[in-house]
Design a protein around this motif. Structure first.
Motif, PDB file in Angstrom:
ATOM      1  N   TYR A  42      54.784  36.536  27.800  1.00  0.00           N
ATOM      2  CA  TYR A  42      55.820  35.495  27.859  1.00  0.00           C
ATOM      3  C   TYR A  42      56.015  34.901  26.472  1.00  0.00           C
ATOM      4  CZ  TYR A  42      54.987  35.600  32.905  1.00  0.00           C
ATOM      5  OH  TYR A  42      54.871  35.985  34.222  1.00  0.00           O
ATOM      6  N   GLU A  43      57.272  34.672  26.119  1.00  0.00           N
ATOM      7  CA  GLU A  43      57.557  33.954  24.869  1.00  0.00           C
ATOM      8  C   GLU A  43      57.424  32.464  25.115  1.00  0.00           C
ATOM      9  OE1 GLU A  43      60.343  35.605  21.647  1.00  0.00           O
ATOM     10  OE2 GLU A  43      61.486  35.659  23.516  1.00  0.00           O
ATOM     11  N   VAL A  44      56.715  31.793  24.213  1.00  0.00           N
ATOM     12  CA  VAL A  44      56.573  30.338  24.301  1.00  0.00           C
ATOM     13  C   VAL A  44      57.687  29.715  23.463  1.00  0.00           C
ATOM     14  CG1 VAL A  44      55.065  28.390  23.769  1.00  0.00           C
ATOM     15  CG2 VAL A  44      54.080  30.540  24.583  1.00  0.00           C
ATOM     16  N   LEU A  45      58.549  28.945  24.121  1.00  0.00           N
ATOM     17  CA  LEU A  45      59.702  28.385  23.405  1.00  0.00           C
ATOM     18  C   LEU A  45      59.628  26.868  23.339  1.00  0.00           C
ATOM     19  CD1 LEU A  45      62.479  30.640  24.987  1.00  0.00           C
ATOM     20  CD2 LEU A  45      61.364  30.919  22.764  1.00  0.00           C
ATOM     21  N   ASN A  46      60.025  26.331  22.191  1.00  0.00           N
ATOM     22  CA  ASN A  46      60.115  24.887  22.027  1.00  0.00           C
ATOM     23  C   ASN A  46      61.595  24.552  21.864  1.00  0.00           C
ATOM     24  OD1 ASN A  46      60.216  22.260  21.029  1.00  0.00           O
ATOM     25  ND2 ASN A  46      58.216  22.460  20.034  1.00  0.00           N
ATOM     26  N   PRO A  47      62.236  23.989  22.920  1.00  0.00           N
ATOM     27  CA  PRO A  47      63.693  23.782  22.906  1.00  0.00           C
ATOM     28  C   PRO A  47      64.166  22.981  21.691  1.00  0.00           C
ATOM     29  CG  PRO A  47      62.785  23.297  25.075  1.00  0.00           C
ATOM     30  CD  PRO A  47      61.628  23.527  24.166  1.00  0.00           C
ATOM     31  N   ARG A  48      63.383  21.984  21.245  1.00  0.00           N
ATOM     32  CA  ARG A  48      63.824  21.157  20.125  1.00  0.00           C
ATOM     33  C   ARG A  48      63.867  21.969  18.832  1.00  0.00           C
ATOM     34  NH1 ARG A  48      60.506  15.714  20.180  1.00  0.00           N
ATOM     35  NH2 ARG A  48      61.583  15.460  18.183  1.00  0.00           N
ATOM     36  N   LYS A  49      62.854  22.826  18.653  1.00  0.00           N
ATOM     37  CA  LYS A  49      62.829  23.664  17.446  1.00  0.00           C
ATOM     38  C   LYS A  49      63.983  24.668  17.479  1.00  0.00           C
ATOM     39  CE  LYS A  49      58.254  23.950  15.443  1.00  0.00           C
ATOM     40  NZ  LYS A  49      57.169  24.862  15.090  1.00  0.00           N
ATOM     41  N   LYS A  50      64.240  25.169  18.717  1.00  0.00           N
ATOM     42  CA  LYS A  50      65.283  26.192  18.886  1.00  0.00           C
ATOM     43  C   LYS A  50      66.638  25.627  18.445  1.00  0.00           C
ATOM     44  CE  LYS A  50      66.580  29.675  22.250  1.00  0.00           C
ATOM     45  NZ  LYS A  50      66.544  30.096  23.643  1.00  0.00           N
ATOM     46  N   CYS A  51      66.863  24.347  18.805  1.00  0.00           N
ATOM     47  CA  CYS A  51      68.135  23.711  18.433  1.00  0.00           C
ATOM     48  C   CYS A  51      68.220  23.498  16.922  1.00  0.00           C
ATOM     49  CB  CYS A  51      68.259  22.350  19.122  1.00  0.00           C
ATOM     50  SG  CYS A  51      68.468  22.517  20.891  1.00  0.00           S
ATOM     51  N   LYS A  52      67.090  23.107  16.318  1.00  0.00           N
ATOM     52  CA  LYS A  52      67.115  22.707  14.906  1.00  0.00           C
ATOM     53  C   LYS A  52      67.148  23.897  13.952  1.00  0.00           C
ATOM     54  CE  LYS A  52      64.744  18.238  15.071  1.00  0.00           C
ATOM     55  NZ  LYS A  52      63.435  17.616  14.842  1.00  0.00           N
ATOM     56  N   LYS A  53      66.379  24.947  14.290  1.00  0.00           N
ATOM     57  CA  LYS A  53      66.201  26.030  13.312  1.00  0.00           C
ATOM     58  C   LYS A  53      66.991  27.262  13.725  1.00  0.00           C
ATOM     59  CE  LYS A  53      61.590  24.655  11.833  1.00  0.00           C
ATOM     60  NZ  LYS A  53      60.174  25.027  11.745  1.00  0.00           N
ATOM     61  N   LYS A  54      67.805  27.750  12.811  1.00  0.00           N
ATOM     62  CA  LYS A  54      68.611  28.926  13.142  1.00  0.00           C
ATOM     63  C   LYS A  54      67.731  30.173  13.292  1.00  0.00           C
ATOM     64  CE  LYS A  54      73.146  27.718  11.409  1.00  0.00           C
ATOM     65  NZ  LYS A  54      73.938  27.605  10.191  1.00  0.00           N
ATOM     66  N   LYS A  55      66.714  30.274  12.436  1.00  0.00           N
ATOM     67  CA  LYS A  55      65.915  31.501  12.433  1.00  0.00           C
ATOM     68  C   LYS A  55      64.758  31.438  13.427  1.00  0.00           C
ATOM     69  CE  LYS A  55      66.885  32.993   7.739  1.00  0.00           C
ATOM     70  NZ  LYS A  55      66.345  33.076   6.364  1.00  0.00           N
ATOM     71  N   TYR A  56      64.727  30.374  14.234  1.00  0.00           N
ATOM     72  CA  TYR A  56      63.599  30.214  15.165  1.00  0.00           C
ATOM     73  C   TYR A  56      63.526  31.387  16.145  1.00  0.00           C
ATOM     74  CZ  TYR A  56      60.733  28.228  18.928  1.00  0.00           C
ATOM     75  OH  TYR A  56      59.763  28.004  19.888  1.00  0.00           O
ATOM     76  N   VAL A  57      62.348  32.013  16.250  1.00  0.00           N
ATOM     77  CA  VAL A  57      62.162  33.103  17.220  1.00  0.00           C
ATOM     78  C   VAL A  57      61.409  32.569  18.439  1.00  0.00           C
ATOM     79  CG1 VAL A  57      61.227  35.412  17.605  1.00  0.00           C
ATOM     80  CG2 VAL A  57      62.113  34.781  15.342  1.00  0.00           C
ATOM     81  N   ASN A  58      60.185  32.114  18.206  1.00  0.00           N
ATOM     82  CA  ASN A  58      59.403  31.504  19.285  1.00  0.00           C
ATOM     83  C   ASN A  58      58.226  30.743  18.677  1.00  0.00           C
ATOM     84  OD1 ASN A  58      57.215  33.308  18.797  1.00  0.00           O
ATOM     85  ND2 ASN A  58      58.152  34.853  20.142  1.00  0.00           N
ATOM     86  N   SER A  59      57.453  30.084  19.547  1.00  0.00           N
ATOM     87  CA  SER A  59      56.275  29.347  19.060  1.00  0.00           C
ATOM     88  C   SER A  59      54.990  30.073  19.416  1.00  0.00           C
ATOM     89  CB  SER A  59      56.260  27.934  19.665  1.00  0.00           C
ATOM     90  OG  SER A  59      57.364  27.204  19.177  1.00  0.00           O
ATOM     91  N   GLY A  60      55.113  31.394  19.583  1.00  0.00           N
ATOM     92  CA  GLY A  60      53.966  32.214  19.957  1.00  0.00           C
ATOM     93  C   GLY A  60      54.226  32.893  21.292  1.00  0.00           C
ATOM     94  N   THR A  61      53.242  33.667  21.763  1.00  0.00           N
ATOM     95  CA  THR A  61      53.389  34.334  23.062  1.00  0.00           C
ATOM     96  C   THR A  61      52.140  34.081  23.900  1.00  0.00           C
ATOM     97  OG1 THR A  61      52.413  36.372  22.222  1.00  0.00           O
ATOM     98  CG2 THR A  61      54.825  36.205  22.149  1.00  0.00           C
ATOM     99  N   VAL A  62      52.325  34.133  25.223  1.00  0.00           N
ATOM    100  CA  VAL A  62      51.183  34.042  26.147  1.00  0.00           C
ATOM    101  C   VAL A  62      51.160  35.324  26.971  1.00  0.00           C
ATOM    102  CG1 VAL A  62      50.312  32.911  28.232  1.00  0.00           C
ATOM    103  CG2 VAL A  62      51.060  31.519  26.303  1.00  0.00           C
TER     104      VAL A  62
END
Length: 532
Positions: free
Chosen positions: A245-265
């Motif tokens: 599973y991709e771990v996503l941080n919605p706030r980072k996703k909105c702010k950063k264009k190049k954001y991929v994920n915050s890690g995987t589980v």
């Protein structure tokens, strides 16, 4: 009466009083249930302590039998947690009174009540959520790990942990599990954990399960790393493949264009097994065999004297007879032949006056069984007239006798319950401990009812609730002893029926769990009940 259903209560508090000088309070909620037909409150259980917060959402639930036809009064106390059972009135954070029916009957099973009890202060509120448990009995064991989680700590790596939430029918989420914290790593591997399926999704396999990843902080302000969602059905597919599973941080996703994920589980393993209940075994034909042992030692006093614990007046049964009746009348429903071996111990027995620690009450050594509880009572009264009360008080012989019988059939079709009624001054403590440790690996339980005014410390030690019983370096495989003092149940109003019902309930409370622990350690499944 049979409970209509089981209800799970989830507890949260909002805006609690702040009692700690240097940090916020460490709250815990203690649930008390009012004993039916009386004004007495009895502790039912407590949540975990959550450090340093005024808005706790507790993970530990209360599962209550819900009886539609009874008013089940509940009291929630909020002492300051401070990890201790003792708390002073000065630290009290408030309490709330509510009937279970009110929570169930409120809209969407949610009830918010103000906490009261601290004069002149607003204590905040308690939120209760009631959900009827589906009868799904499966238990899941799973293990997860994570890779390349976001670094949150200034000086080291993160200290990650997971929080699981199940979604409710109204779209809100209820916390159902927290993993342990793995310190100082961005690639944690968490310990495997087990959780009932009903706690994860209440039996609805497609319901959303939300999982948050946090970085633990000592002050309780854990940092959010990210989240992902799944369902029981999706998780269960992992039996055949790893699921990432991709771990996503919605706030980072909105702010950063190049954001991929915050890690995987990654879900490393997932397995399901069925949990059987006491009723499953009884319906599958497991028989409870009930044996009685009664203390005939001289410390009980001469049976003909009103001060004796064995004294039966024309108007009232003795404490021994009352305890025997209270427990026996419930157990006999589970015993098909209704034949109960009954023994006395600590008396000189005719004709030759030898001291015996397991003499049959019916005077028939070949067949010590009595017909029904009435038969046991009759033989008991008969023995009082013929034997001489003496001593010492030895438990081991009768425990070993029942253990010998229990050892003959260990396939789960027979389970033995030994009821010992005693005035509690025990002489062979070492031998008794040895006998109980040996018996703890057999299909049997021991109930001890202490009558009279003695101090029962020795009995409390045998009841391994606090500390597991041991003898000569061997520990009891499971806790098989339940002790209760009879005097706690003699109620002042003289209402014998009610007090004996309470005695029976408390004495028998641990038997189902003890039977289940035996079956589980032996991997014995209930037999299928024949279809009617």
């Amino acid at each position: 009466s049979v409970p209509g259903t089981k209800v799970e209560l989830t507890v949260s508090c909002r805006n609690l009083l702040d009692m700690d000088t240097f940090s916020k309070s460490d709250p815990v909620v203690v649930l008390f249930v009012q004993v039916s037909g009386s004004s007495e409150w009895k502790e039912f259980g407590r949540t975990e302590v959550i450090d340093n917060t005024l808005n706790p959402d507790f993970v530990r639930k209360f599962v209550l039998d819900y009886y539609f036809e009874e008013k089940q009064n509940l009291r929630f106390d909020v002492p300051p947690g401070s990890h201790s059972a003792l708390f002073g009135a000065q630290d009290f954070l408030g309490q709330a009174f509510v009937a279970l029916g009110e929570v169930i009957g409120s809209q969407r099973g949610r009830l918010e009540r103000p906490l009261t009890g601290v004069p002149g202060k607003r204590c905040g509120t308690i939120l209760l959520l009631a959900e009827e448990l589906s009868n799904c009995r499966d238990i899941v064991t799973m293990q997860l790990c994570a890779n390349k989680l976001d670094k949150k700590d200034f000086f080291g790596k993160s200290d990650p942990f997971l929080v699981f939430y199940r979604s409710n029918e109204d779209g809100t989420f209820t916390i159902c599990h927290k993993t342990e914290v793995v310190k100082n790593t961005l690639n944690p591997v968490w310990q495997p954990f087990t959780i009932p399926v009903r706690a994860l999704c209440n039996g609805d396999y497609d319901r959303t399960v939300k999982i948050d990843v946090y970085d633990w902080d000592r002050d309780g302000s854990h940092d959010f790393i990210g989240e992902f969602a799944t369902s029981y059905r999706e998780l269960s597919r992992a039996q055949s493949q790893f699921t990432v599973y991709e771990v996503l941080n919605p706030r980072k996703k909105c702010k950063k264009k190049k954001y991929v994920n915050s890690g995987t589980v990654t879900l490393l393993s997932f397995s399901v097994e069925s949990e059987f209940t006491f009723v499953d075994y009884i319906r599958g034909g497991t028989q409870l065999n009930f044996t009685v042992a009664i203390d005939f030692t001289a410390s009980n006093g001469l049976p003909s004297q009103p001060t004796s614990l064995h004294y039966a007046s024309p108007y009232q049964l003795s404490a021994y007879a009352l305890a025997l009746k209270a427990v026996g009348e419930i157990i006999q429903d589970y015993d098909s032949d209704k034949l109960f071996p009954a023994y006395g111990f600590g008396a000189k027995v005719p004709p030759d006056g030898k001291i015996s620690h397991q003499f049959p009450l019916n005077n028939n050594a070949e067949n010590p069984s009595c017909a029904g509880i009435e038969g046991v009572l009759e033989s008991y009264l008969q023995s009082l007239r013929t034997v001489q009360l003496y001593g010492p008080t030895n438990f081991a012989p009768v425990i070993n006798q029942v253990a010998g019988t229990a050892a003959q059939v260990t396939d789960g079709s027979q389970y033995h319950v030994l009821l010992i009624i005693t005035d509690g001054v025990i002489s062979d403590m070492l031998q008794t401990k040895e006998a109980i440790v040996t018996a703890s690996s057999l299909p049997m339980s021991i109930i001890i009812v202490g009558v009279g005014p003695a101090e029962f410390e020795a009995m409390e030690e045998l009841d391994g609730d606090e500390v597991r019983l041991s003898s000569r370096g061997r520990y009891a495989e499971r806790d098989i002893v339940q002790f209760v003092p009879f005097r706690d149940y003699v109620d002042d109003s003289g209402n014998q029926v009610l007090s004996m019902a309470r005695l029976a309930k408390d004495v028998l409370a641990e038997i189902p769990e003890q039977l289940l622990s035996y079956m589980k350690t032996r991997d014995i499944k209930p037999r299928r009940a024949d279809p009617e």
